[in-house]
Scaffold this motif. Structure first.
Motif, mmCIF file in Angstrom:
data_model
loop_
_atom_site.group_PDB
_atom_site.id
_atom_site.type_symbol
_atom_site.label_atom_id
_atom_site.label_comp_id
_atom_site.label_asym_id
_atom_site.label_seq_id
_atom_site.Cartn_x
_atom_site.Cartn_y
_atom_site.Cartn_z
ATOM 1 N N GLY A 222 -8.471 8.231 0.204
ATOM 2 C CA GLY A 222 -7.130 7.668 0.257
ATOM 3 C C GLY A 222 -6.826 6.776 -0.921
ATOM 4 N N SER B 109 1.402 11.685 3.917
ATOM 5 C CA SER B 109 0.864 10.329 3.898
ATOM 6 C C SER B 109 -0.449 10.186 4.643
ATOM 7 N N ILE C 127 -3.264 7.945 2.907
ATOM 8 C CA ILE C 127 -2.998 6.512 2.852
ATOM 9 C C ILE C 127 -2.904 5.920 4.245
ATOM 10 N N TYR D 231 1.808 4.152 -2.964
ATOM 11 C CA TYR D 231 1.483 5.548 -2.694
ATOM 12 C C TYR D 231 2.713 6.438 -2.869
ATOM 13 N N LEU E 238 0.824 -1.206 0.000
ATOM 14 C CA LEU E 238 0.000 0.000 0.000
ATOM 15 C C LEU E 238 0.865 1.265 0.000
ATOM 16 N N PHE E 239 1.839 1.312 0.911
ATOM 17 C CA PHE E 239 2.670 2.518 1.033
ATOM 18 C C PHE E 239 3.658 2.619 -0.128
ATOM 19 N N ALA F 42 -3.497 5.035 -3.604
ATOM 20 C CA ALA F 42 -3.355 3.708 -2.997
ATOM 21 C C ALA F 42 -3.235 2.613 -4.027
#
Length: 303
Positions: A295, A217, A220, A186, A182-183, A300
């Motif tokens: 998000g 951030s 996210i 992003y 996920l990160f 994402a």
């Protein structure tokens, strides 16, 4: 006879093509499908709600969909404070506070580790970053049941089995692959010029992460919190195996209440306990749904 110019001036400025409001067969079919889908989705919730506020005398009549004649909240009080799980009759509130103690640190550590991993793999790209990311991604698709026994042996070796720190470590391990993905996606969607400018200004790994990346951030992080809180709260098998008898989460307590065979089976108490267990995920989805969509839309699924 008025000329063309006067006719144009006389025509209202807001006039335009009229919208057709009549129902077409296609529109009727769409509405019918949506209504049927909503009915199937809400019918179990309706049955749970009406059963939870009925006395057992009405439930024994077998009218599953009937509204309660004599509404009572006693099943909710019993489910929270006095429902029995075998010989223990402390209600489901014990499991609620156990779930809170499990969810809070597990969510924090899994998001923290996933954010650092995603930041490192997307911007710093160490040697073998692709291989490491592939291994983490593969870990997200390994069934939990395959890894239970090895993790039991490992935690028993380090004396963390059947303890609160042990179940927190387990949820952090299982949440790390998805959080990393996920990160990483992003951070990969952010303008690379910001990172390069910070490097030129002398920013190091942790300074850029804490002062530049983390403030950007928030969308996210909200998505990650929603995913982790709901996933960990709804977990059953990991809490049953790794938490120990003193830290059983709410889902395990619910299973014990429903499957207790001592005395009469109280369906109204069981339904109330089920709704109480699901209140936290439902509240998160209803309150934070728009933040989740924002998000997702902000990166994402990019990268």
């Amino acid at each position: 006879m008025p000329d063309a110019a006067s006719r144009l001036r006389a025509k209202p400025a807001h006039a335009g093509p009229k919208r057709r409001s009549r129902l077409t067969p296609a529109r009727v079919g769409v509405y019918a499908f949506l209504f049927t889908a909503a009915l199937f989705s809400l019918l179990p919730l309706y049955v749970m709600l009406v059963t939870s506020v009925k006395p057992m005398e009405e439930i024994r009549l077998g009218n599953l969909l009937a509204l309660p004649v004599h509404l009572t909240l006693a099943p909710w009080r019993d489910a929270w404070a006095s429902a029995c799980t075998g010989l223990d009759c402390g209600g489901i509130r014990v499991g609620f506070w156990n779930s809170v103690r499990i969810v809070v640190p597990s969510t924090f550590f899994s998001i923290a580790v996933g954010a650092v991993n995603g930041y490192a793999l997307s911007l710093w790209r160490p040697r073998g970053a692709g291989v490491l990311f592939g291994i983490l991604l593969a870990g997200a698709f390994i069934p939990v049941q395959v890894m239970v026994y090895p993790l039991v042996r490992v935690l028993a070796t380090v004396h963390l089995f059947s303890s609160l720190p042990g179940i927190v470590v387990i949820h952090t391990i299982f949440g790390m692959p998805v959080m990393t993905l996920l990160f990483r996606n992003y951070y990969a969607s952010l303008p690379q010029e910001l990172f390069k400018a910070a490097r030129i200004d002398g920013g190091g790994f942790w300074r850029i992460f804490t002062q530049l990346m983390l403030p950007m951030s928030v969308p996210i992080i909200v998505v990650a919190i929603i995913m982790q809180v709901t996933g960990i709260w709804n977990d059953f098998i990991l809490g049953l195996v790794f938490a120990g008898t003193k830290n059983l989460p709410m889902t395990v307590q619910l299973n014990n209440i429903i499957n207790t065979t001592t005395g009469e089976r109280l369906y109204n108490v069981n339904m109330a306990a089920t709704i109480l267990t699901s209140l936290v995920p439902l509240a998160i989805y209803f309150i934070s749904g728009r933040w989740f969509v924002r998000g997702i839309a902000s990166g994402a699924v990019k990268g």
